[in-house]
Design a protein around this motif. Structure first.
Motif: not given
Length: 179
Positions: A41-45, A50-53, A73-74
């Motif tokens: 979930p940290l790498t694939i997005p 995607y950025q994950v927060y 997503k931007g």
């Protein structure tokens, strides 16, 4: 030959010696798979744009609970619609709120946290926009923050080394069975 030594050489002794390498190989592989799955979930997005927060405040509850992972997503500011949930920077903070209005001429958003009583006091400039929340997963943010930290990486490295050592140990025991 004593009764004790003949008991060890019997069929049950050989079976347990065959099971031990299989157990080591299985458990070592299992540990490695768990570690890989935990970091997906940290790498694939990131590979998908995607950025994950992690959500650390309750301003968007109940829609997005504290501890959730949000996938952002931007997006072009002009394409943001009323009721979209956006992520933006304000000073040193990253904030997630819902868009109430998009003022195209002023190049700013009027936002509000779902749990807040009123709209945010300051408009959000287009320049501050990070992106639009595409989806969120409750509780995953806390796990991802733990894994991304130094302590989580150390634990993951130790578990990975242990998994590899178990697999190597299985190979040593399997190699010694031919004697």
């Amino acid at each position: 030959m004593t009764a004790e030594s003949s008991h060890l050489e019997g069929p049950s002794g050989k079976k347990s010696r065959k099971n031990f390498p299989a157990f080591c190989r299985f458990f070592g592989t299992f540990l490695l798979i768990i570690i890989i799955a935990a970091f997906l979930p940290l790498t694939i997005p990131g590979l998908m744009g995607y950025q994950v927060y992690e959500v650390v405040s309750g301003s968007m509850e109940p829609e997005i609970p504290v501890g959730s992972a949000i996938y952002v997503k931007g997006e072009e500011p002009e394409d943001i619609q009323e009721n979209d949930i956006i992520v933006f920077r304000r000073n040193e903070s990253v904030i997630t709120h819902r868009v109430r209005e998009n003022h195209h001429e002023e190049k700013e958003f009027i936002t509000k946290g779902d749990a807040n009583l009123g709209e945010d006091m300051m408009p959000v400039t287009y320049y501050s926009l990070i992106g639009k929340v595409e989806f969120h997963v409750p509780f995953l943010g806390k796990l991802m923050t733990l894994l991304a930290g130094t302590t989580g990486k150390i634990y993951a490295a130790i578990l990975a080394i242990f998994g590899v050592l178990l697999r190597l140990l299985a190979g040593v025991f399997e190699g010694g069975e031919g004697e």
